[in-house]
Design an enzyme around this catalytic site. Structure first.
Site, PDB file in Angstrom:
ATOM      1  N   SER A   1      57.138  36.796  39.857  1.00 38.40           N
ATOM      2  CA  SER A   1      58.331  36.228  39.136  1.00 38.40           C
ATOM      3  C   SER A   1      58.739  34.876  39.519  1.00 38.40           C
ATOM      4  O   SER A   1      59.869  34.807  39.877  1.00 38.40           O
ATOM      5  CB  SER A   1      59.550  37.325  39.209  1.00 38.40           C
ATOM      6  OG  SER A   1      59.834  37.527  40.512  1.00 38.40           O
ATOM      7  N   LYS A   2      57.826  34.146  39.639  1.00 37.75           N
ATOM      8  CA  LYS A   2      58.105  32.580  39.894  1.00 37.75           C
ATOM      9  C   LYS A   2      57.234  31.858  39.160  1.00 37.75           C
ATOM     10  O   LYS A   2      57.067  30.601  38.942  1.00 37.75           O
ATOM     11  CB  LYS A   2      57.518  32.134  41.305  1.00 37.75           C
ATOM     12  CG  LYS A   2      58.240  32.598  42.692  1.00 37.75           C
ATOM     13  CD  LYS A   2      57.462  32.200  43.908  1.00 37.75           C
ATOM     14  CE  LYS A   2      57.990  32.681  45.102  1.00 37.75           C
ATOM     15  NZ  LYS A   2      59.424  32.536  45.215  1.00 37.75           N
ATOM     16  N   ARG A   3      57.183  32.553  37.760  1.00 39.74           N
ATOM     17  CA  ARG A   3      56.684  31.845  36.599  1.00 39.74           C
ATOM     18  C   ARG A   3      55.171  31.451  37.075  1.00 39.74           C
ATOM     19  O   ARG A   3      54.631  30.302  36.110  1.00 39.74           O
ATOM     20  CB  ARG A   3      57.559  30.818  36.014  1.00 39.74           C
ATOM     21  CG  ARG A   3      58.852  31.304  35.815  1.00 39.74           C
ATOM     22  CD  ARG A   3      58.948  32.425  34.914  1.00 39.74           C
ATOM     23  NE  ARG A   3      58.836  31.925  33.359  1.00 39.74           N
ATOM     24  CZ  ARG A   3      58.271  32.714  32.492  1.00 39.74           C
ATOM     25  NH1 ARG A   3      58.420  33.922  32.698  1.00 39.74           N
ATOM     26  NH2 ARG A   3      58.040  32.287  31.255  1.00 39.74           N
ATOM     27  N   LEU A   4      54.550  31.856  37.931  1.00 38.71           N
ATOM     28  CA  LEU A   4      53.180  31.257  38.265  1.00 38.71           C
ATOM     29  C   LEU A   4      52.105  31.899  37.053  1.00 38.71           C
ATOM     30  O   LEU A   4      51.198  30.910  36.600  1.00 38.71           O
ATOM     31  CB  LEU A   4      52.340  31.593  39.456  1.00 38.71           C
ATOM     32  CG  LEU A   4      52.733  30.680  40.578  1.00 38.71           C
ATOM     33  CD1 LEU A   4      52.364  31.253  42.239  1.00 38.71           C
ATOM     34  CD2 LEU A   4      52.022  29.433  40.322  1.00 38.71           C
ATOM     35  N   ALA A   5      52.265  32.969  36.567  1.00 35.16           N
ATOM     36  CA  ALA A   5      51.279  33.539  35.773  1.00 35.16           C
ATOM     37  C   ALA A   5      51.103  32.627  34.236  1.00 35.16           C
ATOM     38  O   ALA A   5      50.133  32.251  33.940  1.00 35.16           O
ATOM     39  CB  ALA A   5      51.558  34.977  35.548  1.00 35.16           C
TER      40      ALA A   5
ATOM     41  N   LEU B   1      35.719  43.812  31.070  1.00 32.12           N
ATOM     42  CA  LEU B   1      35.341  44.364  32.268  1.00 32.12           C
ATOM     43  C   LEU B   1      36.830  44.739  33.010  1.00 32.12           C
ATOM     44  O   LEU B   1      37.907  44.103  32.353  1.00 32.12           O
ATOM     45  CB  LEU B   1      34.893  43.296  33.140  1.00 32.12           C
ATOM     46  CG  LEU B   1      33.344  43.039  32.770  1.00 32.12           C
ATOM     47  CD1 LEU B   1      32.499  42.053  33.406  1.00 32.12           C
ATOM     48  CD2 LEU B   1      32.540  44.354  32.387  1.00 32.12           C
TER      49      LEU B   1
ATOM     50  N   THR C   1      42.636  41.328  27.787  1.00 31.24           N
ATOM     51  CA  THR C   1      43.004  42.775  27.434  1.00 31.24           C
ATOM     52  C   THR C   1      44.243  42.934  28.811  1.00 31.24           C
ATOM     53  O   THR C   1      44.297  42.018  29.635  1.00 31.24           O
ATOM     54  CB  THR C   1      42.127  43.941  28.078  1.00 31.24           C
ATOM     55  OG1 THR C   1      41.550  43.723  29.497  1.00 31.24           O
ATOM     56  CG2 THR C   1      41.016  43.773  26.919  1.00 31.24           C
TER      57      THR C   1
ATOM     58  N   ASN D   1      40.013  36.923  32.302  1.00 33.19           N
ATOM     59  CA  ASN D   1      40.248  38.047  33.139  1.00 33.19           C
ATOM     60  C   ASN D   1      40.663  37.739  34.563  1.00 33.19           C
ATOM     61  O   ASN D   1      40.666  36.747  35.064  1.00 33.19           O
ATOM     62  CB  ASN D   1      38.928  38.844  33.166  1.00 33.19           C
ATOM     63  CG  ASN D   1      39.165  40.250  33.280  1.00 33.19           C
ATOM     64  OD1 ASN D   1      40.051  40.874  33.946  1.00 33.19           O
ATOM     65  ND2 ASN D   1      38.080  40.998  32.738  1.00 33.19           N
ATOM     66  N   PHE D   2      40.875  38.751  35.144  1.00 34.85           N
ATOM     67  CA  PHE D   2      41.407  38.550  36.767  1.00 34.85           C
ATOM     68  C   PHE D   2      42.590  37.637  37.059  1.00 34.85           C
ATOM     69  O   PHE D   2      42.480  37.111  37.897  1.00 34.85           O
ATOM     70  CB  PHE D   2      40.032  38.229  37.751  1.00 34.85           C
ATOM     71  CG  PHE D   2      38.870  38.773  37.202  1.00 34.85           C
ATOM     72  CD1 PHE D   2      37.633  38.327  36.545  1.00 34.85           C
ATOM     73  CD2 PHE D   2      38.582  40.308  37.660  1.00 34.85           C
ATOM     74  CE1 PHE D   2      36.501  39.092  36.219  1.00 34.85           C
ATOM     75  CE2 PHE D   2      37.704  40.995  37.183  1.00 34.85           C
ATOM     76  CZ  PHE D   2      36.480  40.366  36.705  1.00 34.85           C
ATOM     77  N   LEU D   3      43.460  37.780  36.016  1.00 30.48           N
ATOM     78  CA  LEU D   3      44.691  37.062  36.508  1.00 30.48           C
ATOM     79  C   LEU D   3      45.452  37.822  37.464  1.00 30.48           C
ATOM     80  O   LEU D   3      45.559  38.883  37.358  1.00 30.48           O
ATOM     81  CB  LEU D   3      45.579  36.963  35.288  1.00 30.48           C
ATOM     82  CG  LEU D   3      47.026  36.548  35.425  1.00 30.48           C
ATOM     83  CD1 LEU D   3      47.128  35.177  36.192  1.00 30.48           C
ATOM     84  CD2 LEU D   3      47.769  36.745  34.148  1.00 30.48           C
ATOM     85  N   CYS D   4      45.511  36.879  38.676  1.00 29.67           N
ATOM     86  CA  CYS D   4      46.365  37.667  39.715  1.00 29.67           C
ATOM     87  C   CYS D   4      47.203  36.685  40.663  1.00 29.67           C
ATOM     88  O   CYS D   4      46.767  35.337  40.972  1.00 29.67           O
ATOM     89  CB  CYS D   4      45.193  38.196  40.747  1.00 29.67           C
ATOM     90  SG  CYS D   4      45.834  39.083  42.256  1.00 29.67           S
ATOM     91  N   VAL D   5      48.271  37.186  40.896  1.00 30.45           N
ATOM     92  CA  VAL D   5      49.184  36.559  41.620  1.00 30.45           C
ATOM     93  C   VAL D   5      49.693  37.142  42.922  1.00 30.45           C
ATOM     94  O   VAL D   5      49.782  38.244  42.688  1.00 30.45           O
ATOM     95  CB  VAL D   5      50.463  36.064  40.935  1.00 30.45           C
ATOM     96  CG1 VAL D   5      51.777  35.327  41.564  1.00 30.45           C
ATOM     97  CG2 VAL D   5      50.170  35.272  39.719  1.00 30.45           C
TER      98      VAL D   5
HETATM   99  C1  LIG Z   1      41.325  51.145  34.445  1.00 30.73           C
HETATM  100  C2  LIG Z   1      41.028  52.408  33.846  1.00 30.73           C
HETATM  101  C3  LIG Z   1      41.384  53.349  34.388  1.00 30.73           C
HETATM  102  C4  LIG Z   1      42.330  53.853  35.551  1.00 30.73           C
HETATM  103  O1  LIG Z   1      43.226  53.216  35.944  1.00 30.73           O
HETATM  104  C5  LIG Z   1      41.784  55.044  36.285  1.00 30.73           C
HETATM  105  N1  LIG Z   1      40.659  55.705  36.437  1.00 30.73           N
HETATM  106  C6  LIG Z   1      40.817  56.784  37.261  1.00 30.73           C
HETATM  107  C7  LIG Z   1      41.725  56.593  38.236  1.00 30.73           C
HETATM  108  N2  LIG Z   1      42.566  55.782  37.515  1.00 30.73           N
HETATM  109  C8  LIG Z   1      43.952  55.121  37.830  1.00 30.73           C
HETATM  110  O2  LIG Z   1      40.831  54.596  33.606  1.00 30.73           O
HETATM  111  C9  LIG Z   1      40.252  53.935  32.559  1.00 30.73           C
HETATM  112  C10 LIG Z   1      39.576  54.618  31.518  1.00 30.73           C
HETATM  113  C11 LIG Z   1      38.709  53.790  30.732  1.00 30.73           C
HETATM  114  C12 LIG Z   1      39.016  52.359  30.701  1.00 30.73           C
HETATM  115  C13 LIG Z   1      39.611  51.822  31.808  1.00 30.73           C
HETATM  116  O3  LIG Z   1      39.614  50.627  32.156  1.00 30.73           O
HETATM  117  C14 LIG Z   1      38.718  49.600  31.308  1.00 30.73           C
HETATM  118  C15 LIG Z   1      38.766  48.342  31.747  1.00 30.73           C
HETATM  119  C16 LIG Z   1      39.982  47.907  32.580  1.00 30.73           C
HETATM  120  N3  LIG Z   1      39.928  46.213  32.314  1.00 30.73           N
HETATM  121  C17 LIG Z   1      40.642  46.026  33.687  1.00 30.73           C
HETATM  122  C18 LIG Z   1      42.161  46.342  33.640  1.00 30.73           C
HETATM  123  C19 LIG Z   1      43.051  45.645  34.405  1.00 30.73           C
HETATM  124  C20 LIG Z   1      44.276  45.763  34.376  1.00 30.73           C
HETATM  125  C21 LIG Z   1      44.861  46.724  33.399  1.00 30.73           C
HETATM  126  N4  LIG Z   1      44.253  47.211  32.624  1.00 30.73           N
HETATM  127  C22 LIG Z   1      42.643  47.053  32.780  1.00 30.73           C
HETATM  128  C23 LIG Z   1      40.162  52.681  32.640  1.00 30.73           C
END
Ligand SMILES: Cc1c(C(=O)c2nccn2C)oc2cccc(OCCCNCc3cccnc3)c12
Length: 398
Positions: free
Chosen positions: A123-127, A398, A149, A113-117
């Site tokens: 788009s430098k192929r870091l991910a 999460l 996810t 989780n929490f993959l962030c660049v």
């Molecule tokens: C994210 C999220 C949002 C929204 O984006 C949102 N709610 C109110 C306003 N907004 C814009 O709504 C949900 C409903 C159920 C489960 C969810 O997320 C489940 C867990 C998410 N995991 C993290 C994640 C990270 C990146 C992309 N997707 C999920 C979300």
């Protein structure tokens, strides 16, 4: 069904993958305030936004202490990239232990989780490099599967769930541009429609306490067999993930239990708080959001989701539990209560006035071949399942 490639630790490359000379791999020490600050700052400014870039996840340092330090956590799986010259953290990927049961097979696994660049290094192929490097570090511990996810579709999701949103403060959602005014409705009628009581109504309802950990563990363990994929939780895991562990500061994870007249715990339910930063809004800086997390009820234990009568009883039970969780959330100034179409959620999403969102969450299981698992939505219409049909996804990410 099973692992796609079988390897041993001896096959795993011993040194880190090469990285551009201006960067260096770094292991964040999440027990150091400085590193926690750096991680918080990186994600606060560069993590996932909704697709109109109106909201960005605003994980707190308390959230990282909860999400990235469960029982068995490893420093080697808190992987960052720093600019050599400045020491600035410009990328991160996290992994935590997360053993799974999938269709009665127990597999050692991690949750990624929490993959962030950093925005300026996209788009430098870091991910892909971060994914390869954390895979190597996980493999060195003889773990070969990973669950993650994504809001975007990658090859072959194991399951797909749909977002559900239950407004608790409709006016603020409207002012932030998240909720719109449906045809033929006024702001007053929308506020009236979404108003919920400020008193819980389930008899025996109370906040979970440390003394309840063992009973909640037994409930969770008996409840899991309802789903085809679930997270294996030891009693220590339940104490961490549901009660909130020793540093229970009551800001991130909130859990409640129901005690019957013989002081027996018959249900538990939990949610976590994860705000959104509201970008470019004259009136609001943050949106308070609660996400439904794990729950279990005696009404569903030892019962099959195909048993119409027990599904009706469980539906009634869950509506009462989720309603009361939302009452608690509203009293903690939460503006919207989010839930997925996973678990048994389709039993209550419509009746409790969750709107189906335009977001989908795809589940991926790395290095494991498995048949698709129902995510609680109709494959043609994408609507939440009805007729008391439910998903078979029991893992909440999460
Ligand atoms: C994210 C999220 C949002 C929204 O984006 C949102 N709610 C109110 C306003 N907004 C814009 O709504 C949900 C409903 C159920 C489960 C969810 O997320 C489940 C867990 C998410 N995991 C993290 C994640 C990270 C990146 C992309 N997707 C999920 C979300």
């Amino acid at each position: 069904e099973g692992p796609i490639t079988i390897q041993t630790v001896d096959d795993v490359r011993k040194e880190p993958y090469p990285i551009h000379s201006s960067f260096e791999w770094v292991l964040l020490d999440l027990e150091s305030e400085h590193d926690l600050d750096q991680l918080h700052e990186l994600l606060y400014d560069h993590y996932v936004e909704d697709h109109d870039a109106v909201f960005r996840f605003a994980y707190s340092k308390d959230f990282f202490n909860w999400a990235l330090k469960p029982p068995g956590w490893k420093k080697e799986w808190h992987l960052g990239v720093r600019v050599k010259e400045t020491g600035k953290l410009v990328a991160f990927i996290g992994g935590v232990p997360g053993d799974l049961t999938i269709r009665n097979n127990d597999i050692k696994s991690v949750e990624i989780n929490f993959l962030c660049v950093h925005k300026q290094l996209r788009s430098k192929r870091l991910a892909p490099l971060l994914i390869k490097e954390i895979t190597r570090r996980v493999n060195l511990h003889n773990i070969w599967q990973a669950l993650y996810t994504s809001g975007t579709v990658l090859p072959k999701p194991l399951s797909t769930c749909r977002y559900g949103h239950r407004p608790l403060n409709w006016t603020k959602l409207y002012e932030c541009g998240f909720s719109s005014l449906p045809m033929g409705e006024t702001k007053a009628s929308m506020v009236a429609k979404t108003t919920i009581s400020n008193q819980t109504k389930t008899s025996g309802w109370r906040k979970m306490e440390e003394k309840d950990v063992e009973d909640v563990y037994k409930l969770y363990d008996a409840w899991k067999s309802r789903y085809e994929i679930t997270q294996i939780m030891t009693i220590e895991d339940i104490k961490h993930w549901i009660y909130g562990g020793d540093n229970q500061d009551g800001k991130v994870i909130h859990a409640y239990i129901v005690e019957d007249e013989n002081n027996k715990i018959t249900d538990f339910i939990s949610y976590y708080v994860l705000p959104f930063s509201v970008l470019e809004n004259p009136k609001h800086k943050e949106l308070g959001i609660a996400y439904l997390y794990y729950y279990a009820s005696e009404a569903g234990i030892g019962k099959s989701p195909n048993d119409a009568e027990s599904q009706e009883l469980l539906k009634k039970r869950l509506k009462s539990l989720v309603n009361d969780a939302m009452v608690e959330a509203k009293n903690q100034k939460i503006d919207v209560f989010n839930a997925l179409s996973s678990q048994d959620n389709t039993l209550f999403l419509d009746d409790l006035k969750f709107g189906a969102g335009d977001g989908f969450l795809h589940y991926y299981l790395f290095n494991y071949k498995a048949a698709h698992i129902s995510g609680g939505i109709d494959s043609k219409t994408n609507e939440f399942l009805d007729n008391n049909k439910v998903s078979s996804v029991g893992v909440v990410m999460l």
